[in-house]
Design a protein around this motif. Structure first.
Motif, PDB file in Angstrom:
ATOM      1  N   UNK A  80       0.828  -1.216   0.000  1.00 18.77           N
ATOM      2  CA  UNK A  80       0.000   0.000   0.000  1.00 18.77           C
ATOM      3  C   UNK A  80       0.860   1.262   0.000  1.00 18.77           C
ATOM      4  N   UNK A  81       0.297   2.359  -0.480  1.00 17.56           N
ATOM      5  CA  UNK A  81       1.041   3.603  -0.627  1.00 17.56           C
ATOM      6  C   UNK A  81       1.709   4.076   0.653  1.00 17.56           C
ATOM      7  N   UNK A  82       0.988   3.918   1.753  1.00 15.20           N
ATOM      8  CA  UNK A  82       1.539   4.395   3.021  1.00 15.20           C
ATOM      9  C   UNK A  82       2.874   3.728   3.322  1.00 15.20           C
ATOM     10  N   UNK A  83       2.903   2.401   3.147  1.00 11.78           N
ATOM     11  CA  UNK A  83       4.149   1.682   3.430  1.00 11.78           C
ATOM     12  C   UNK A  83       5.187   1.905   2.340  1.00 11.78           C
ATOM     13  N   UNK A  84       4.730   2.295   1.149  1.00 10.81           N
ATOM     14  CA  UNK A  84       5.696   2.658   0.119  1.00 10.81           C
ATOM     15  C   UNK A  84       6.466   3.882   0.581  1.00 10.81           C
ATOM     16  N   UNK A  85       5.726   4.830   1.155  1.00  6.15           N
ATOM     17  CA  UNK A  85       6.380   6.048   1.618  1.00  6.15           C
ATOM     18  C   UNK A  85       7.336   5.732   2.768  1.00  6.15           C
ATOM     19  N   UNK A  86       6.838   4.973   3.737  1.00  7.22           N
ATOM     20  CA  UNK A  86       7.671   4.740   4.910  1.00  7.22           C
ATOM     21  C   UNK A  86       8.822   3.786   4.627  1.00  7.22           C
ATOM     22  N   UNK A  87       8.792   3.111   3.475  1.00  6.81           N
ATOM     23  CA  UNK A  87       9.917   2.261   3.102  1.00  6.81           C
ATOM     24  C   UNK A  87      11.182   3.100   2.948  1.00  6.81           C
ATOM     25  N   UNK A  88      11.015   4.425   2.888  1.00  6.38           N
ATOM     26  CA  UNK A  88      12.161   5.333   2.823  1.00  6.38           C
ATOM     27  C   UNK A  88      13.164   5.019   3.930  1.00  6.38           C
ATOM     28  N   UNK A  89      12.633   4.690   5.133  1.00 11.83           N
ATOM     29  CA  UNK A  89      13.573   4.349   6.207  1.00 11.83           C
ATOM     30  C   UNK A  89      13.425   2.883   6.631  1.00 11.83           C
ATOM     31  N   UNK A  90      12.861   2.078   5.727  1.00 10.47           N
ATOM     32  CA  UNK A  90      12.581   0.688   6.083  1.00 10.47           C
ATOM     33  C   UNK A  90      13.789  -0.218   6.062  1.00 10.47           C
ATOM     34  N   UNK A 189       7.322  -7.893   7.281  1.00 11.79           N
ATOM     35  CA  UNK A 189       6.001  -7.768   7.921  1.00 11.79           C
ATOM     36  C   UNK A 189       6.065  -7.215   9.341  1.00 11.79           C
ATOM     37  N   UNK A 190       7.163  -7.490  10.035  1.00 10.35           N
ATOM     38  CA  UNK A 190       7.277  -6.981  11.409  1.00 10.35           C
ATOM     39  C   UNK A 190       7.245  -5.462  11.443  1.00 10.35           C
ATOM     40  N   UNK A 191       7.608  -4.867  10.322  1.00  5.15           N
ATOM     41  CA  UNK A 191       7.715  -3.408  10.318  1.00  5.15           C
ATOM     42  C   UNK A 191       6.406  -2.730   9.915  1.00  5.15           C
ATOM     43  N   UNK A 192       5.381  -3.542   9.656  1.00  3.37           N
ATOM     44  CA  UNK A 192       4.117  -2.925   9.240  1.00  3.37           C
ATOM     45  C   UNK A 192       3.274  -2.565  10.448  1.00  3.37           C
ATOM     46  N   UNK A 193       3.688  -1.577  11.157  1.00  3.66           N
ATOM     47  CA  UNK A 193       2.971  -1.162  12.357  1.00  3.66           C
ATOM     48  C   UNK A 193       3.270   0.305  12.572  1.00  3.66           C
ATOM     49  N   UNK A 194       2.267   1.030  13.058  1.00  9.13           N
ATOM     50  CA  UNK A 194       2.487   2.472  13.148  1.00  9.13           C
ATOM     51  C   UNK A 194       3.647   2.815  14.070  1.00  9.13           C
ATOM     52  N   UNK A 195       3.816   1.994  15.120  1.00 11.26           N
ATOM     53  CA  UNK A 195       4.928   2.236  16.051  1.00 11.26           C
ATOM     54  C   UNK A 195       6.259   2.121  15.341  1.00 11.26           C
ATOM     55  N   UNK A 254       6.146   0.457  22.448  1.00  9.11           N
ATOM     56  CA  UNK A 254       4.762   0.223  22.024  1.00  9.11           C
ATOM     57  C   UNK A 254       4.722  -0.770  20.857  1.00  9.11           C
ATOM     58  N   UNK A 255       5.659  -0.593  19.940  1.00  5.07           N
ATOM     59  CA  UNK A 255       5.727  -1.487  18.788  1.00  5.07           C
ATOM     60  C   UNK A 255       5.998  -2.918  19.251  1.00  5.07           C
ATOM     61  N   UNK A 256       6.985  -3.063  20.133  1.00  6.57           N
ATOM     62  CA  UNK A 256       7.316  -4.402  20.625  1.00  6.57           C
ATOM     63  C   UNK A 256       6.093  -5.023  21.297  1.00  6.57           C
ATOM     64  N   UNK A 257       5.380  -4.186  22.056  1.00  6.78           N
ATOM     65  CA  UNK A 257       4.228  -4.674  22.806  1.00  6.78           C
ATOM     66  C   UNK A 257       3.123  -5.144  21.867  1.00  6.78           C
ATOM     67  N   UNK A 258       2.891  -4.383  20.810  1.00  9.33           N
ATOM     68  CA  UNK A 258       1.803  -4.735  19.899  1.00  9.33           C
ATOM     69  C   UNK A 258       2.174  -5.839  18.914  1.00  9.33           C
ATOM     70  N   UNK A 259       3.421  -5.847  18.489  1.00 10.77           N
ATOM     71  CA  UNK A 259       3.770  -6.682  17.346  1.00 10.77           C
ATOM     72  C   UNK A 259       4.584  -7.922  17.699  1.00 10.77           C
ATOM     73  N   UNK A 260       5.509  -7.787  18.615  1.00 12.77           N
ATOM     74  CA  UNK A 260       6.412  -8.913  18.833  1.00 12.77           C
ATOM     75  C   UNK A 260       5.742 -10.057  19.582  1.00 12.77           C
ATOM     76  N   UNK A 261       4.608  -9.762  20.230  1.00 17.28           N
ATOM     77  CA  UNK A 261       3.815 -10.841  20.806  1.00 17.28           C
ATOM     78  C   UNK A 261       4.479 -11.578  21.945  1.00 17.28           C
ATOM     79  N   UNK A 262       5.092 -10.865  22.868  1.00 21.19           N
ATOM     80  CA  UNK A 262       5.523 -11.555  24.076  1.00 21.19           C
ATOM     81  C   UNK A 262       4.998 -10.855  25.322  1.00 21.19           C
TER      82      UNK A 262
END
Lengths: 698, 186, 158
Positions: A80-90, A189-195, A254-262
């Motif tokens: 999606x476009x949003x992640x295309x933009x943020x891929x700048x620092x991906x 995929x781990x990086x697809x989160x607003x955090x 916050x990202x770790x909490x939402x995404x990493x699942x531990x």
């Protein structure tokens, strides 16, 4: 064509920064203003050039120019476009480019804001900030170029070869669009989160932000203007950098909490710790510069602290991107490790040598001496010791001990949560105690009596808080001590603000709200600081609650059945569906009901996203101020419509960590916001007080 | 550290500075050393670290004893999918080259039970030597970062080829043929 | 009546004897939570710094299965952790178990804390004792704002 524009802009920025270094040093040494101005203009010019480079990469990402290797590695046609933009620092190359752009932006702002007041420092500020920029541009240009493209060439033997190159090689042609698009890998995929989307830019803003105070400190050493000018010029820069760094750390959690699942937000992972180190040293610096501003003391120490902060930033960048340590978060190993190490080591050694040089010439003498044990100076020195010991202990756990053990004992070791939870809590407790005591001490000297009297009400409030906590059912001794220490710091901040407000109400007969607003506008730095303290207190309470009282359960539930978590909570597995998301990934979604005291309180949908590279477990959370009920489908166990294995975490008070973060941001913004001029009327009434010298500044 | 010199400033300024400088130099040095160590893969043409291995059959294998022969060292684990894929190829290599003096050795990596390893060996009918690596000492000395990894050690005890990731019969037999040919020539 | 008692008694005895002959192995029920409680103390062998109880790598799944089997066999948590340390080295635990390495890990920050505290103490002590480097005029950095505060302070003291 697009990629060429990017490369040329990047190259020009590199040349401009190199030129700025030479011109600034030459102009500064020979006192030729025009050279310095020319250097400044070159330094400012790097920003538009970097902006063009970034813009080019963003356009390439948005349009799917898959011939560019970076675009192919971070996006694919379904992104999606949003992640295309943020891929700048991906990924590595883009994030280095992004880093350099922020650096050039900060350098430009420093030139524009501080130019007139700090003329003597400016040539060296240009030299140091441009040296840092030039280094990163060198990496971008020669080692990790984001504009590199893939080409096919026809060899003499008639075979086609794949060539990576910036510019078109002779006899080369681009591969077909279809084959390029088919090769595209998409964002991790781990990086697809607003955090994760805003956490790296925040961290970079923080990291890069510390370059400016560092450059000013070095400029002070180089130019010999060792007054507090550099500190006054960089106070806001430091605070801004600190704010972004704090935000980056909180968002990372916050990202770790939402995404990493531990079920947690801080794993004491070396990469997290590497970002925490500059925060600790930077916080020590923030406090300790006040001593120099007010009392002209600790000049050498402050120099060491800002160099330490910057050195920690560079070390963290080096350690996480070079493969010095291995971690889930670290970037892939690459060639930039060695240059990063050389830059880090070089800048550290040069800076320390410069301090020693000035120091040996006796130019860093303190102007005052410590008046008493119970003075704010003492408190700040103790505060500094606590922060530095914390930084050393965390460094030791993540890097020092494992490195020494491997090099000298030939044994690989891991220092994990066990170590950090043993070593750091007493130090954090000390930090909170000082946070409670320091605000009521005065510059110069305070008598114990006076401090004691100021402590009475906060202590009483703390006691009441503890009674309340006990009545609410907590009997855990360690927790009570911890809550006590933390809330004391909070009550002191609140009470000090209240005292200030009431004093205004009494002397000026204002209504309390007006008095409060006036208090904040008159002394933003002090009261903004109290709000930051309050934010740290709220975070502390959240951490204590979610660490000491976390409940973790795992169990198999048949569909329609209920798993009792503890006396209060239960979890029912209602339904299971498989769905497909718009980007093609398959999602296994479970519907569960959270039951508390036999009442259904929420329905949650934990799910597993089946990405081609890995399955990813997305938690469902029922979030209240009291706690988070956090459910995961365990991705490595069998899941079916009939039964599934769930992992449940109940994290009490965890939301306070995020709320505290917001308070902290608010406080820092208040502190940074420019002060109004003090009305003449006030100035005239307080003028006679000057001689008494009972300074109660911030 | 900074405080130390702060303290010493009164007595001997330069001494404090020297101590500080030396401290920072050695700090930076240790980090640099660690970085080099960490990134030093056992590249080609370096002597292979020696080790002894107790195979699952109870035999003692000492790498030193096989100086003069070509040794192929393969690190594997039963939980690793690429290891399963390459196991039949390795067995064929063993069958083809054993009599020509090539020694194939399998070492398990981070395997919890011997049973899993034995099942794996049985499943693919592996007849070459296999053994476990207690405390992962051998894996450490070869700087294994994951499995499978394969090393080809020449007659003079030097690593000539290093394959991080899976390998197949063709690649391996090409290497072995060249090495054997070189040996015959000399 | 007496015979009945004897028969009953012998019956009971025979049950007891039979029961002793065939000891019922009470199967130990191992829950996920039990496994996680042990796994929490361990680290993933393949992905460094990842705690075992939250790691999804195949090696970790296998390790947890091993923990489950050992728990079912009646081994304690310490024994299992020891087993992993013996087999895979000190890297699998959060703090090394080897005495020397443990000392290295813990003593490092402790020494720094003590050193930091002592130096801080002496530094302040020394600064307290030295005379000011320049004559103590009025506070050079005092601004109007601070005086304003000090006026508020005086009001407060009333």
């Amino acid at each position: 064509m697009l990629a060429e524009i990017g490369v040329v802009a990047l190259g020009l920025a590199f040349i401009a920064s190199m030129y700025a270094i030479v011109a600034a040093i030459y102009g500064g040494r020979t006192h030729q203003e025009r050279w310095v101005i020319s250097a400044r203009n070159a330094a400012i010019a790097t920003f538009p050039l970097m902006l063009i480079a970034c813009l080019v990469l963003v356009i390439a990402l948005m349009n799917g120019e898959y011939q560019i290797n970076y675009v192919r590695a971070t996006t694919d046609p379904s992104t999606p476009d949003f992640y295309r933009f943020t891929a700048l620092w991906g990924s590595q190359e883009g994030s280095l480019l992004f880093w350099s752009s922020i650096m050039s932006l900060f350098a430009m702002l420093a030139m524009l804001i501080n130019w007139h007041n700090e003329r003597r420092l400016m040539p060296y500020v240009i030299a140091y900030s441009m040296a840092t920029l030039a280094f990163f541009l060198f990496l971008s240009l020669f080692l990790e170029n984001p504009f590199e493209r893939v080409w096919l060439t026809l060899g003499e033997d008639g075979q086609t070869r794949v060539v990576d190159s910036l510019f078109i090689p002779p006899n080369a042609f681009p591969p077909t669009l279809e084959s390029l698009a088919a090769d595209a890998r998409g964002l991790n995929p781990l990086l697809r989160h607003f955090g994760m989307i805003i956490h790296p830019p925040m961290l970079y803003l923080g990291f890069v932000g510390f370059t400016i105070p560092f450059a000013f400190a070095m400029a002070a050493l180089a130019s010999g203007d060792l007054s507090t000018n550099w500190i006054k010029a960089t106070r806001r820069w430091t605070l801004v950098a600190w704010l972004f760094l704090s935000l980056g750390l909180i968002l990372g959690g916050r990202w770790a909490y939402d995404v990493l699942g531990w079920g947690g937000y801080w794993g004491w992972d070396p990469v997290e710790n590497a970002a925490f180190l500059p925060w600790l040293i930077g916080t020590a610096f923030l406090h300790s510069v006040m001593i120099q501003e007010k009392r002209g003391m600790l000049k050498v120490w402050n120099m060491f602290l800002i160099i330490g902060t910057f050195s920690a930033v560079m070390f963290g960048t080096f350690a996480t991107r070079s493969g010095l340590i291995e971690s889930v978060h670290s970037f892939a190993r690459s060639e930039i490790g060695l240059p990063m190490f050389i830059f880090w080591a070089g800048i550290t050694l040069v800076s320390v040598s410069m301090i020693i040089w000035r120091w040996n010439r006796g130019e860093l003498q303190d102007e005052h001496h410590f008046a008493g044990w119970f003075s704010r100076e003492t408190m700040f020195v103790l505060n500094n010791i606590v922060f530095i010991v914390l930084a050393v202990a965390i460094f030791w756990g993540s890097f020092g001990a494992p490195i020494i053990s491997e090099l000298f004992a030939g044994e690989e070791i891991t220092l994990g949560t066990d170590y950090f939870m043993r070593v750091t809590p007493p130090l954090f407790a000390l930090m909170y105690i000082l946070m409670g005591v320091a605000p009521i001490s005065a510059w110069g000297a305070t008598s114990i009596n006076r401090m004691g009297r100021a402590m009475v009400i906060p202590l009483m409030l703390t006691f009441l808080t503890l009674v309340l906590i006990v009545l609410l059912g907590t009997r855990h001794l360690v927790a009570l001590v911890a809550y006590g220490v933390v809330s004391l710091a909070g009550w002191v901040a609140v009470y000090e603000t209240y005292r200030g407000m009431m004093a205004r109400v009494r002397t000026r007969h204002e209504n309390p709200l007006v008095a409060l607003i006036a208090l904040f506008t008159r002394n933003r730095r002090r009261y903004g600081g109290y709000i930051v303290h309050l934010g740290i207190v709220v975070i502390g309470i959240g951490i204590i609650g979610s660490t000491l009282f976390q409940i973790e359960r795992q169990g198999l539930i048949l569909r329609g059945e209920t798993l009792q978590i503890n006396d209060e909570y239960a979890l029912r597995f209602d339904d299971f569906t498989v769905a497909q998301a718009n980007d093609g990934r398959i999602m296994d979604i479970a519907t569960v009901t959270v039951i508390r005291n036999n009442k259904e309180i929420a329905q949650l949908q934990p799910r597993i996203d089946q990405f081609p590279s890995m399955p990813m477990s997305i938690a469902g959370a029922h979030s209240t101020l009291e706690n988070d009920f956090y459910v995961l489908l365990v991705p490595w166990e069998n899941i079916s419509a009939e039964s599934a294995i769930f992992k449940v975490y109940i994290n009490p008070l965890v939301n306070l960590v995020w709320w505290g973060g917001l308070i902290l941001i608010l406080g820092t913004i208040i502190s940074v916001y420019p002060n109004d001029k003090i009305p003449v009327r006030v100035r005239s009434t307080v003028q006679p007080q000057l001689a008494t010298g009972a300074a109660w500044g911030d | 550290m900074e405080m130390i010199t702060e303290q010493k400033r009164r007595f001997s300024l330069s001494l404090g500075s020297i101590v500080l400088m030396l401290g920072i130099l050695s700090f930076v040095g240790v980090i640099g050393w660690a970085y080099i160590e960490q990134n030093r893969t056992l590249g080609e043409n370096r002597p292979a670290p020696t080790f002894t291995l107790t195979t699952f059959d109870g035999e003692e294998f000492d790498l030193e004893d096989y100086r003069g022969q070509i040794v192929v060292l393969n690190f594997w684990a039963s939980w690793c999918a690429p290891c399963h894929a390459e196991a039949p190829d390795l067995q064929r290599i063993h069958e083809r080259y054993a009599e020509r003096g090539v020694v194939l050795v399998g070492i398990t990596y981070s395997e919890t039970s011997v049973e899993d390893s034995l099942n794996f060996i049985e499943q693919y009918g592996l007849t070459y030597r296999n053994g476990a690596d207690p405390r992962m000492r051998i894996a450490d000395s070869y700087r294994i970062t994951g499995v499978p990894e394969t090393f080809v050690i020449r007659q003079d005890g030097k690593i000539v080829k290093y394959y991080p990731g899976s390998i197949n019969e063709t690649i391996l037999s090409n290497v072995l043929e060249t090495l054997l040919a070189e040996d015959n020539a000399s | 009546m007496g015979r009945l008692i004897i028969i009953l008694l012998s019956f009971l005895i025979s049950i007891v004897v039979l029961a002793q002959d065939e000891p019922q192995p009470t199967p130990i029920v191992v829950t996920y939570d039990d496994v996680n409680a042990v796994a929490q103390q361990l680290y993933c062998p393949v992905c460094e710094n990842e705690p075992l109880h939250t790691c999804g790598a195949p090696a970790c799944v296998q390790w947890r299965e091993e923990i489950r089997e050992q728990l079912a066999a009646g081994r304690t948590s310490e024994q299992i952790v020891d087993y992993f340390v013996t087999n895979y080295g000190d890297r699998v635990v959060g703090i090394p178990q080897d005495d020397g390495l443990r000392l290295l890990s813990i003593a490092g920050p402790l020494v720094v804390l003590i050193l930091g505290g002592l130096l801080g103490f002496f530094a302040i002590q020394r600064w307290r004792n030295t005379r000011p480097m320049q004559p103590h005029t009025q506070h050079p950095t005092t601004t109007e704002d601070e005086s304003y505060r000090s006026q508020l302070e005086q009001d407060l003291r009333l």
